[in-house]
Design an enzyme around this catalytic site. Structure first.
Site, PDB file in Angstrom:
ATOM      1  N   ARG A 188     -26.695  -5.165  81.203  1.00  0.00           N
ATOM      2  CA  ARG A 188     -25.377  -5.188  81.834  1.00  0.00           C
ATOM      3  C   ARG A 188     -24.854  -6.626  81.853  1.00  0.00           C
ATOM      4  O   ARG A 188     -24.849  -7.295  82.888  1.00  0.00           O
ATOM      5  CB  ARG A 188     -25.471  -4.607  83.244  1.00  0.00           C
ATOM      6  N   GLN A 238     -20.758  -5.095  77.182  1.00  0.00           N
ATOM      7  CA  GLN A 238     -20.038  -4.008  77.851  1.00  0.00           C
ATOM      8  C   GLN A 238     -19.540  -2.961  76.869  1.00  0.00           C
ATOM      9  O   GLN A 238     -19.595  -1.759  77.147  1.00  0.00           O
ATOM     10  CB  GLN A 238     -18.864  -4.573  78.649  1.00  0.00           C
ATOM     11  N   ASP A 285     -22.205  -0.355  76.016  1.00  0.00           N
ATOM     12  CA  ASP A 285     -22.871   0.294  77.142  1.00  0.00           C
ATOM     13  C   ASP A 285     -22.712   1.811  77.075  1.00  0.00           C
ATOM     14  O   ASP A 285     -21.738   2.382  77.575  1.00  0.00           O
ATOM     15  CB  ASP A 285     -22.293  -0.257  78.448  1.00  0.00           C
ATOM     16  N   SER A 305     -22.546   3.859  80.494  1.00  0.00           N
ATOM     17  CA  SER A 305     -21.236   3.892  81.134  1.00  0.00           C
ATOM     18  C   SER A 305     -20.269   4.821  80.408  1.00  0.00           C
ATOM     19  O   SER A 305     -19.563   5.621  81.030  1.00  0.00           O
ATOM     20  CB  SER A 305     -20.647   2.477  81.212  1.00  0.00           C
ATOM     21  N   TYR A 328     -28.439  -4.069  93.316  1.00  0.00           N
ATOM     22  CA  TYR A 328     -29.213  -2.849  93.457  1.00  0.00           C
ATOM     23  C   TYR A 328     -29.435  -2.530  94.935  1.00  0.00           C
ATOM     24  O   TYR A 328     -29.424  -3.403  95.795  1.00  0.00           O
ATOM     25  CB  TYR A 328     -30.564  -2.973  92.742  1.00  0.00           C
TER      26      TYR A 328
END
Length: 383
Positions: free
Chosen positions: A128, A133, A136, A139, A236
């Site tokens: 990430r 991006q 990804d 996502s 997280y």
């Protein structure tokens, strides 16, 4: 260099690892692209569309993969141990295999890749970071899963999402509760809101509260001091105390009784999905309510959910356990996935050689490489 794109052969998989747009761009990089006939059928992409973009259409998988330097797949190839077509045997030694390879559930496949001399890259391990991006896949695919879950719930739910004001009376809006506010959850919130539902959401990370509210949803959580510190510097969630868990469970139990639609999205890589909705929660819901469990393939967030089945409980609640949600919207998910793959190949394209040359020391490659030159190299799996 030859890029081979076979038809996916695992159950419930309709996606394809290329689109006419990405084929055209791969050809522009100087690569030869060979697509197996029928590879795009599940995503409504005919062979002719690939051919018009410059691909060669192969009559079968063996021809598509013969001497391919790069093999692009959605899911990991079938092996001899799994029966049926041994797809791995069709890939030449030294080739790059790029796909969503799911090594946590198929550790034996890593040894098979290494033994076959295949250099395997797992797209779901994409770091990430800003420059990655566009690559990804988690996502891009989760976004569509969140959207499709809301649409599926609407097709099962026996009333309107939106408030309807008619001469005969007013139909109240549905109440939709999204549990887990990652990419899929955020898209589910946005979609349910657009359809006119009253939307609420919960997550153990305090930072997502603002995201939920920005999409028009209300945030459901016990917001005490512990909650406000429940996130690591890396974004997280921290493990919460038993006391906090009891308070949060009581709040959710009371909230869920009033909901018409519940969509659960919580997944933890390499681990069983956490249970978010218990049998007691389900029993408290109104007849006609709908629950969509997006984590059913990894053990499920909902007690009573069954993989691949739609269950109606004794109290009239429908629990939907469809498999492979991105594949349920295969045309859109294929187009996005194909762009993720293209972006990776473009990053490591050598213009002079008109070839893909990986930099094995690059942070992206180090994060996604499972095997190289006959050895398992990923730190989570290397012996």
């Amino acid at each position: 260099m030859k890029v081979g794109i076979p038809k996916e052969r695992r159950p419930n998989e309709q996606r394809v690892a290329a689109s006419p747009e990405t084929v055209k761009k791969l050809k522009g990089l100087g690569l030869d692209v060979v697509v197996e006939t029928g590879a795009g059928a599940g995503a409504n992409i005919p062979d002719q569309a690939f051919a018009d973009a410059g691909a060669t259409i192969a009559p079968d998988e063996a021809a598509a993969l013969a001497d391919a330097d790069i093999v692009l797949k959605v899911q990991r190839p079938l092996t001899a141990a799994e029966g049926g077509t041994d797809e791995l045997a069709l890939i030449k030694r030294g080739a790059l295999l790029i796909g969503i390879l799911n090594p946590f559930d198929s550790r034996e496949a890593l040894a098979a890749y290494a033994s076959a001399g295949v250099n395997a890259l797992a797209m779901e391990f994409m770091p990430r970071i800003t420059r990655a991006q566009v690559m990804d896949v988690l996502s891009s695919q989760a976004n569509l899963s969140g959207y499709k879950a809301v649409v599926d719930a609407a097709s099962v739910y026996g009333r309107s999402y939106a408030m309807m004001m008619t001469a005969a009376g007013t139909v109240p809006p549905a109440r939709a509760f999204i549990m887990g506010v990652g990419v899929a959850g955020l898209q589910a919130i946005a979609t349910a809101k657009r359809l006119g539902a009253i939307v609420s959401a919960t997550d153990v990370r305090p930072a997502v509260k603002e995201q939920v509210q920005s999409l028009g949803g209300s945030f459901v959580a016990v917001e005490n001091d512990e909650f406000k510190q429940a996130e690591t510097a890396g974004g997280y969630a921290k493990e919460m105390s038993d006391d906090y868990k009891r308070q949060q469970a009581a709040l959710v139990a009371e909230h869920i009784k009033k909901q018409d639609i519940v969509i659960t999205t919580a997944l933890i890589p390499g681990r069983k999905a956490p249970v978010l909705v218990t049998k007691e929660h389900v029993a408290s819901m109104k007849p006609g309510s709908v629950i969509i469990d997006l984590a059913v393939e990894r053990g499920g967030n909902v007690e009573g959910a069954k993989p691949g089945e739609v269950v109606v409980t004794d109290n009239g609640v429908t629990i939907v356990g469809h498999l492979n949600y991105p594949s349920r919207i295969a045309e859109s998910s294929s187009l996005l996935y194909a762009k993720n793959l293209l972006a990776l190949l473009q990053t490591f394209h050598d213009k002079d050689a008109k070839a893909i040359k990986l930099n094995w020391d690059d942070e992206i490659v180090k994060a996604i490489a499972l095997t190289r030159d006959g050895a398992v190299v990923h730190p989570q799996f290397a012996a």
